[in-house]
Design an enzyme around this catalytic site. Structure first.
Site, PDB file in Angstrom:
ATOM      1  N   ASP A   1       1.117  -0.920   0.287  1.00  0.00           N
ATOM      2  CA  ASP A   1       0.034  -0.364  -0.090  1.00  0.00           C
ATOM      3  C   ASP A   1       1.086   1.348   0.020  1.00  0.00           C
ATOM      4  O   ASP A   1       1.922   1.174  -0.143  1.00  0.00           O
ATOM      5  CB  ASP A   1      -0.871   0.102   1.279  1.00  0.00           C
ATOM      6  CG  ASP A   1      -1.711   1.685   1.115  1.00  0.00           C
ATOM      7  OD1 ASP A   1      -2.265   1.995   0.214  1.00  0.00           O
ATOM      8  OD2 ASP A   1      -2.517   1.434   2.215  1.00  0.00           O
ATOM      9  N   SER A   2       0.292   2.304  -0.331  1.00  0.00           N
ATOM     10  CA  SER A   2       0.823   3.527  -0.571  1.00  0.00           C
ATOM     11  C   SER A   2       1.036   4.369   0.697  1.00  0.00           C
ATOM     12  O   SER A   2       2.575   5.120   1.047  1.00  0.00           O
ATOM     13  CB  SER A   2       0.110   4.824  -0.542  1.00  0.00           C
ATOM     14  OG  SER A   2      -0.745   4.702   0.153  1.00  0.00           O
TER      15      SER A   2
ATOM     16  N   TYR B   1      -0.551   8.268  -2.598  1.00  0.00           N
ATOM     17  CA  TYR B   1      -0.333   8.132  -3.722  1.00  0.00           C
ATOM     18  C   TYR B   1      -1.908   9.125  -4.726  1.00  0.00           C
ATOM     19  O   TYR B   1      -1.534   8.863  -6.189  1.00  0.00           O
ATOM     20  CB  TYR B   1      -0.845   6.246  -4.553  1.00  0.00           C
ATOM     21  CG  TYR B   1       0.952   6.089  -4.447  1.00  0.00           C
ATOM     22  CD1 TYR B   1       1.263   6.669  -3.419  1.00  0.00           C
ATOM     23  CD2 TYR B   1       0.603   3.916  -5.260  1.00  0.00           C
ATOM     24  CE1 TYR B   1       2.694   5.531  -3.539  1.00  0.00           C
ATOM     25  CE2 TYR B   1       1.444   3.323  -4.426  1.00  0.00           C
ATOM     26  CZ  TYR B   1       2.867   4.181  -3.633  1.00  0.00           C
ATOM     27  OH  TYR B   1       3.877   3.258  -3.985  1.00  0.00           O
ATOM     28  N   GLY B   2      -2.495   9.055  -4.091  1.00  0.00           N
ATOM     29  CA  GLY B   2      -4.192   9.709  -4.741  1.00  0.00           C
ATOM     30  C   GLY B   2      -4.320  11.259  -5.372  1.00  0.00           C
ATOM     31  O   GLY B   2      -4.555  10.978  -6.364  1.00  0.00           O
TER      32      GLY B   2
ATOM     33  N   CYS C   1      -4.324  -0.818  -1.812  1.00  0.00           N
ATOM     34  CA  CYS C   1      -3.942   0.623  -2.655  1.00  0.00           C
ATOM     35  C   CYS C   1      -5.515   0.636  -3.323  1.00  0.00           C
ATOM     36  O   CYS C   1      -5.429  -0.133  -4.208  1.00  0.00           O
ATOM     37  CB  CYS C   1      -3.448   1.115  -2.375  1.00  0.00           C
ATOM     38  SG  CYS C   1      -3.063   2.874  -2.800  1.00  0.00           S
ATOM     39  N   ASN C   2      -6.018   1.026  -2.781  1.00  0.00           N
ATOM     40  CA  ASN C   2      -7.539   1.478  -4.212  1.00  0.00           C
ATOM     41  C   ASN C   2      -6.400   2.482  -5.549  1.00  0.00           C
ATOM     42  O   ASN C   2      -7.547   1.883  -6.514  1.00  0.00           O
ATOM     43  CB  ASN C   2      -8.880   2.450  -3.456  1.00  0.00           C
ATOM     44  CG  ASN C   2      -9.711   0.539  -2.707  1.00  0.00           C
ATOM     45  OD1 ASN C   2     -10.333   0.718  -3.463  1.00  0.00           O
ATOM     46  ND2 ASN C   2      -9.282   0.791  -1.095  1.00  0.00           N
ATOM     47  N   THR C   3      -6.092   2.924  -4.904  1.00  0.00           N
ATOM     48  CA  THR C   3      -5.383   3.894  -6.128  1.00  0.00           C
ATOM     49  C   THR C   3      -4.480   3.494  -6.903  1.00  0.00           C
ATOM     50  O   THR C   3      -4.707   3.264  -8.182  1.00  0.00           O
ATOM     51  CB  THR C   3      -5.001   5.357  -5.763  1.00  0.00           C
ATOM     52  OG1 THR C   3      -5.586   6.067  -4.436  1.00  0.00           O
ATOM     53  CG2 THR C   3      -4.395   6.683  -6.510  1.00  0.00           C
TER      54      THR C   3
ATOM     55  N   GLU D   1      -5.856   8.009  10.741  1.00  0.00           N
ATOM     56  CA  GLU D   1      -4.476   7.777  10.830  1.00  0.00           C
ATOM     57  C   GLU D   1      -4.137   8.940  12.650  1.00  0.00           C
ATOM     58  O   GLU D   1      -2.858   8.130  12.988  1.00  0.00           O
ATOM     59  CB  GLU D   1      -3.545   8.754  10.065  1.00  0.00           C
ATOM     60  CG  GLU D   1      -3.744   7.570   8.821  1.00  0.00           C
ATOM     61  CD  GLU D   1      -2.326   8.041   7.676  1.00  0.00           C
ATOM     62  OE1 GLU D   1      -1.832   9.050   7.579  1.00  0.00           O
ATOM     63  OE2 GLU D   1      -2.214   7.179   6.976  1.00  0.00           O
TER      64      GLU D   1
ATOM     65  N   CYS E   1     -11.573   2.735   0.161  1.00  0.00           N
ATOM     66  CA  CYS E   1     -10.331   3.531   1.023  1.00  0.00           C
ATOM     67  C   CYS E   1      -9.768   1.668   1.715  1.00  0.00           C
ATOM     68  O   CYS E   1     -10.747   1.801   2.552  1.00  0.00           O
ATOM     69  CB  CYS E   1     -10.168   4.206   1.527  1.00  0.00           C
ATOM     70  SG  CYS E   1      -8.711   5.701   2.491  1.00  0.00           S
ATOM     71  N   THR E   2      -8.792   1.384   2.321  1.00  0.00           N
ATOM     72  CA  THR E   2      -8.512   0.283   3.056  1.00  0.00           C
ATOM     73  C   THR E   2      -8.456   1.513   4.392  1.00  0.00           C
ATOM     74  O   THR E   2      -8.216   0.462   5.220  1.00  0.00           O
ATOM     75  CB  THR E   2      -7.516  -0.234   2.831  1.00  0.00           C
ATOM     76  OG1 THR E   2      -5.678   0.525   2.828  1.00  0.00           O
ATOM     77  CG2 THR E   2      -6.527  -1.342   2.053  1.00  0.00           C
ATOM     78  N   HIS E   3      -7.719   2.242   4.904  1.00  0.00           N
ATOM     79  CA  HIS E   3      -8.413   3.206   6.330  1.00  0.00           C
ATOM     80  C   HIS E   3      -9.715   3.135   6.173  1.00  0.00           C
ATOM     81  O   HIS E   3     -10.292   3.045   7.813  1.00  0.00           O
ATOM     82  CB  HIS E   3      -8.095   4.678   5.900  1.00  0.00           C
ATOM     83  CG  HIS E   3      -6.121   5.543   5.873  1.00  0.00           C
ATOM     84  ND1 HIS E   3      -5.765   4.265   4.459  1.00  0.00           N
ATOM     85  CD2 HIS E   3      -6.261   5.913   6.482  1.00  0.00           C
ATOM     86  CE1 HIS E   3      -4.811   5.070   5.205  1.00  0.00           C
ATOM     87  NE2 HIS E   3      -4.544   5.616   6.211  1.00  0.00           N
TER      88      HIS E   3
END
Length: 269
Positions: A14-15, A46-47, A77-79, A156, A188-190
């Site tokens: 992931d980013s 990355y977005g 990472c979705n992006t 975060e 989004c993985t968050h």
């Protein structure tokens, strides 16, 4: 070309550290699998990058994991999934799985799904990857996607039950609720860390589809189909690599993973 070894670890990148929610889901569903995680924290997010840059970063991330002998790569990472997955799948010999397709499949698994809301980073929403994939599979489906850039900082910061976050979510979700959406895709993985608050706010109003659990289920199916499941035996390992070891990196990683782990290592791409 040799086939992947079933005893080899899974690779996840992931980013940042948000993809550890996917690792968490993988460990719950596939407790015998060893995992190597790479978070490109030196270049997050990355977005905000161009598609060409996202593809270049994603290739470098995958090369790192393949260099460590993984049997499959999960793009958590979705992006990166939206912009780089076809390139990665055509470039590398190991299976490469993104978070987007499993989310789409899970969304459409309910035949009563008629109006879908999607929330994600600006890059993911701007790519239209979810919107396109859903529309191609179910013509006539009503799709409403909105960028929700303030959610990642809240997660975060650990403010996943903060009143301010509830206010922000209310602002973001009201237009979707006004459209009558019946399913909300957490792109989004968050966002899996927001599920308890979302359930508290929404009750049974919406079906939630999160990219971590759906991706883990997809990985399990793929490993079973390709005879790549790791057999029970030696204790599985989890190695976490970050490209920048910021002061709060380990604390943040623990928040996303929900458990302890070995010392985070520095990765050089």
């Amino acid at each position: 070309m040799t086939a992947p070894d079933s005893s080899a670890p899974l690779g996840v990148f992931d980013s940042g550290v948000g993809g550890l929610t996917v690792v968490r889901a993988l460990r719950e569903l596939l407790p015998d699998e060893s995992i190597i995680y790479l978070g490109d924290t030196a270049r997050v997010p990355y977005g905000s990058k161009s598609p060409d840059t996202i593809r270049r970063f994603s290739v470098e991330d995958t090369q790192f994991l393949v260099g460590h002998g993984v049997k499959a790569v999960i793009v958590a990472c979705n992006t990166a999934t939206a912009h780089a997955l076809p390139l990665l799948q055509s470039t590398f010999r190991v299976p490469v799985i993104g978070v987007l397709e499993p989310g789409v499949e899970a969304t459409l698994s309910d035949p009563n799904c008629e109006r879908v809301g999607i929330i994600g980073t600006a890059g993911t929403i701007r790519s239209s990857a979810y919107q396109y994939a859903l529309a191609m599979r179910k013509p006539g489906l009503q799709i409403h996607a909105i960028p929700t850039p303030l959610l990642v900082p809240f997660v975060e910061e650990g403010w996943t039950d903060h009143p301010a976050l509830e206010s922000v979510l209310h602002e973001y979700l009201t237009p979707l609720l006004d459209k009558g959406v019946d399913t909300l895709v957490l792109g989004c993985t968050h966002y899996p860390l927001l599920v308890p608050l979302l359930k508290k706010m929404l009750g049974d109003q919406l079906r939630l589809v999160d990219s971590a659990s759906t991706c883990a289920a997809h990985v399990k199916t793929l490993l079973e189909a390709q005879n790549l499941l790791r057999l029970p035996g030696e204790k599985p390992t989890l190695d976490i690599y970050l490209t920048d070891l910021a002061e709060q990196a380990e604390a943040l990683a623990k928040r996303f993973l929900g458990s302890t782990f070995n010392k985070v290592k520095k990765a050089t791409l």
